[in-house]
Design a protein around this motif. Structure first.
Motif, mmCIF file in Angstrom:
data_model
loop_
_atom_site.group_PDB
_atom_site.id
_atom_site.type_symbol
_atom_site.label_atom_id
_atom_site.label_comp_id
_atom_site.label_asym_id
_atom_site.label_seq_id
_atom_site.Cartn_x
_atom_site.Cartn_y
_atom_site.Cartn_z
ATOM 1 N N LEU A 115 0.862 -1.187 0.000
ATOM 2 C CA LEU A 115 0.000 0.000 0.000
ATOM 3 C C LEU A 115 0.890 1.224 0.000
ATOM 4 C CD1 LEU A 115 -2.774 1.436 0.424
ATOM 5 C CD2 LEU A 115 -2.345 1.220 2.875
ATOM 6 N N THR A 116 0.689 2.084 -0.969
ATOM 7 C CA THR A 116 1.482 3.303 -1.007
ATOM 8 C C THR A 116 0.565 4.487 -0.714
ATOM 9 O OG1 THR A 116 2.497 2.221 -2.897
ATOM 10 C CG2 THR A 116 3.275 4.453 -2.352
ATOM 11 N N THR B 142 -0.785 13.728 0.637
ATOM 12 C CA THR B 142 -2.099 14.193 1.095
ATOM 13 C C THR B 142 -2.781 13.129 1.937
ATOM 14 O OG1 THR B 142 -2.192 15.023 -1.149
ATOM 15 C CG2 THR B 142 -4.122 15.445 0.241
ATOM 16 N N GLU B 143 -2.671 11.874 1.455
ATOM 17 C CA GLU B 143 -3.284 10.780 2.211
ATOM 18 C C GLU B 143 -2.623 10.614 3.582
ATOM 19 O OE1 GLU B 143 -4.700 8.102 -1.632
ATOM 20 O OE2 GLU B 143 -2.632 8.008 -0.919
#
Ligand code: HEM
Lengths: 553, 182
Positions: free
Chosen positions: A3-4, A8-9
């Motif tokens: 998972l990258t 912002t996330e």
């Protein structure tokens, strides 16, 4: 699966993240931390700006890199900012994925955190708001308690005001009632036909019971408005017992009841307390016992027990009867005002039902207690105790020097010049009628001022002085008269205070002002005539110690 | 609804009309106690009978009253122990509105008996803000309108607010006046 997250996330998920290079320098920080310290985290050594609470054995970047344990951080210099998270190791840097630990303490108010500082993935914002809501609840509860306390205070004040009003009313009714009874008594000394005498007896009896009711209401409302004072004076317990026997022995005998009073060894003797109030409680219980008993008898037992306080003892009284008894629900309600055992009791036996309520309050005022046990159909036992001081014999007052002989109303002296000050018209008429047998030369005035003026221009043998009067009250008038007498070396006129207020300290006040004796309203005619006789026989200078004291107590 | 609403209604009546009218409102609404606990849930009928009594006594139409009440609400909340919650919701209008939903959802975890509304910020561009309001209750849109007016004022804006009902929701169109739009 990998998972990258883009920046912002990362910002949204971990608003308080930190990224460290391999030397431990902060390379970047999440928006919440940047906002907090104006971003001055960046470029500084991690261990300079943050302190590790957990794990607390990690002191360098190498150890931090290896740690698997969850982290708790504290920003240095800012005690309220705490963060929680984990270390994620990357080839060229370390990510500390952190979130705020909400402070449930009100100090949080001061930290400028806002909603966006909290990750939407955990419940920390909820906890924070829960803390705020709880705080608001406490504030509310506090405000409510204050409001209710204020309302309670107002309600109590209203109750006191009501009691005072009731007391004033009863007092107002008592004055004309005394007029009625006094006149009836004067009338009874005139030649009456048998039928007229019967009618007069009914007037007297009805008036008397009305007066009893009024006195009960007056007592209760005085207690409730905190105006009833307990006296502290020397008294003889045997005297109380004897008067109880004298008052009720005959009544019991008339009903065919056995009547027995026992004073235990060691209880005899004199004490310091309020004999009038103790007598009132005892008489109330005994009168009830006789009222509610038709067969068998009434037993009264008195004893004394020690208290922990030196010089203070308990006087314990028991009044046991073999009367109608009560159910337990009735026993519980007995001592509340305005509840008689049941309303039919009222109709059958009369009375206000205030007697026991008054007794209970009087007991409390004397650091005592009253209680009842009863079995329906078998009888009741009422017991009470009050605390009194033991009297040391030396300080005993002389026994009543001049007991009044109520049988002999024969005036000692006739043709006396009497000055009487009284503002109430009924009382003036009554006084005139009471003094009639003296065949006196009576001067009636309406207030203290007029009394002083009359005294200045005429000679009198004695003066009767009401206390509460308009323009000038009795005390001021007496002071003025006594002042004049001593300045102008005049003969001292005997003055009798006439008042409804007969508490010891009030009577003392009258005597100190210069009165020679005191007589309480409602006036008993025989007592008045007797007192006038005594005062006009002996030189006035001597009355102060003798008669004055005798009447004061 | 939770007691804070009743408290606010009481404060509004006391501030605008005084103690006598408040006592009349209590009489008219048939409520026996005037003590409300802010975080306690009360039956909606209590809230509505209180509001309708205020309407009757102040001679205001129900919608008009709700809007007034909405305007008063922010003023009240800012002076209440909940002021910190308001402050944390944001320092500007758009942030504040975007946090409304999260705020109510989070409060719900503490007061599970409440039926909180939902607010969705559709867009906020060039001084035009669209907010969707959804509720289990009927007829409270004028209340929201009043609150939004108060919020414009709080954050130093002026603007027009219009509403249009959509499927089970009400959309609020807020157009800020040009001077502040930038
Ligand atoms: C400190 C601030 C606030 C708190 C603590 C708060 C809390 C609550 C709670 C607990 C309810 C649920 C009512 C219930 O079912 O008992 C509610 C309802 C509501 N809130 Fe808020 N609120 C706040 C501010 C706001 C703001 C700024 C708005 C702006 C529009 C708003 C709009 C509403 C509306 C319209 C309702 C009515 C219920 C409904 O539509 O079903 N509130 N609020």
């Amino acid at each position: 699966m990998t998972l990258t997250l883009d920046e912002t996330e990362l910002d949204r998920l971990f608003p308080a993240y930190l990224c460290l290079d391999l030397h431990g320098t902060i390379a970047s920080a999440g928006p919440s931390l940047q906002k907090l310290n104006d971003g001055d985290f960046v470029g500084r050594d991690f261990f300079d700006v943050l302190q590790l609470e957990r794990p607390n054995d990690v002191t360098d970047i190498e150890a931090l890199r290896r740690t698997q344990a969850p982290l708790i951080l504290q920003a240095c210099g800012n005690g309220t900012l705490r963060l929680r998270g984990i270390v994620v190791e990357k080839p060229d840097c370390l990510y500390l994925l952190l979130g705020h630990i909400p402070e449930v303490d009100p100090t949080l108010q001061k930290t400028p955190l806002s909603f966006s500082d909290f990750s939407p993935t955990d419940g920390s914002l909820d906890i924070l708001l829960a803390a705020e809501v709880r705080k608001a609840l406490l504030d509310d509860a506090h405000a409510l308690a204050v409001e209710l306390r204020e309302e309670k205070r107002a309600a109590e004040a209203a109750n006191v005001a009501k009691s005072s009003f009731l007391a004033a009313m009863s007092h107002e009714i008592r004055t004309p009632m005394n007029g009625v009874l006094g006149m009836a008594s004067v009338l009874s000394q005139t030649g009456l036909e048998a039928s007229q005498r019967d009618m007069l007896d009914i007037i007297t009896q009805s008036g008397q019971s009305l007066l009893t009711i009024l006195n009960d209401i007056l007592d209760l409302s005085k207690i409730e408005s905190g105006k009833l004072e307990i006296e502290r004076t020397s008294f003889c317990l045997d005297e109380i017992v004897r008067s109880c026997e004298a008052l009720f022995g005959m009544k019991a005998e008339e009903k065919g009841l056995a009547f027995d009073i026992q004073v235990r060894e060691g209880a005899h003797g004199t004490y310091h307390g309020d004999p009038t109030r103790i007598r009132q409680i005892l008489n109330n219980l005994v009168s009830n016992a006789i009222k509610f008993t038709d067969k068998g008898g009434v037993d009264i037992r008195v004893r004394r027990t020690d208290t922990r306080e030196p010089g203070v003892v308990r006087l314990e009284f028991e009044v046991e009867d073999t009367g109608i008894g009560m159910h337990s629900e009735t026993t519980e309600r007995l001592f509340s005002p305005f509840t008689q055992a049941d309303s039919s009791t009222n109709r059958q036996f009369g009375g206000t039902g205030l007697g026991l309520a008054i007794s209970k309050r009087l007991c409390r005022l004397m650091d005592g207690w009253i209680q009842a046990t009863s079995e329906f159909g078998t009888g009741s036992m009422f017991s009470f105790f009050v605390q009194v001081a033991v009297n040391d014999e030396a300080s005993l007052p002389k026994p009543e020097a001049t007991p009044f002989n109520h049988q002999s109303t024969e005036p000692v002296s006739r043709g006396l010049r009497i000055l009487a000050a009284e503002d109430n018209k009924t009382n003036r008429i009554l006084l005139r009628a009471f003094l009639e047998p003296l065949d006196a030369d009576l001067t009636m005035v309406k207030n203290g001022r007029e009394a002083v003026d009359a005294w200045r221009i005429r000679d009198f043998d004695i003066a009767l002085m009401d206390i509460q009067m308009p323009v000038m009250d009795g005390i001021a008038a007496v002071k003025e008269i006594r002042g004049c007498e001593s300045r102008e070396r005049l003969v001292r006129i005997p003055i009798i205070a006439v008042s409804a207020n007969a508490m010891t300290h009030q009577v003392c006040e009258y005597l100190e002002a210069g009165m020679d004796a005191h007589i309480a309203k409602p006036i008993d005619q025989a007592e008045l005539l007797q007192l006038i006789g005594l005062m006009t026989q002996s030189p006035p200078g001597h009355t102060e110690a003798g008669v004055g004291n005798a009447r004061a107590w | 609804m939770y007691g804070m609403i009743q408290q606010a209604a009481r404060d509004m009546v006391l501030a605008r009309y005084g103690e006598e009218v408040w006592q009349a409102v209590l009489g008219e609404s048939g409520l026996t106690s005037e003590h409300f606990i802010s975080a306690q849930a009360y039956d909606d009928t209590i809230t509505f009978s209180l509001l309708s009594a205020i309407g009757t006594l102040s001679d205001m139409h129900q919608d008009e009253l709700l809007e007034e009440f909405g305007k008063f609400w922010i003023e009240f909340a800012e002076a209440s122990p909940y002021s910190s919650v308001l402050r944390m919701a944001g320092d500007d209008l758009v942030t504040f509105l975007s946090n409304l939903d999260r705020m109510h959802a989070s409060i719900k975890s503490t007061m599970p008996q409440t039926a909180v509304p939902s607010f969705q910020l559709l867009n906020a561009n060039d001084g035009h803000i669209q907010l969707v309001y959804r509720s289990e209750r009927q007829g409270l849109a004028p209340f929201v309108r009043g609150i939004l007016h108060a919020l414009l004022k709080k954050f130093g804006h002026t603007g027009d607010i219009s509403t249009r009902p959509t499927d089970g929701a009400v959309v609020f169109d807020i157009v800020l006046h040009a001077a502040e739009a930038a």
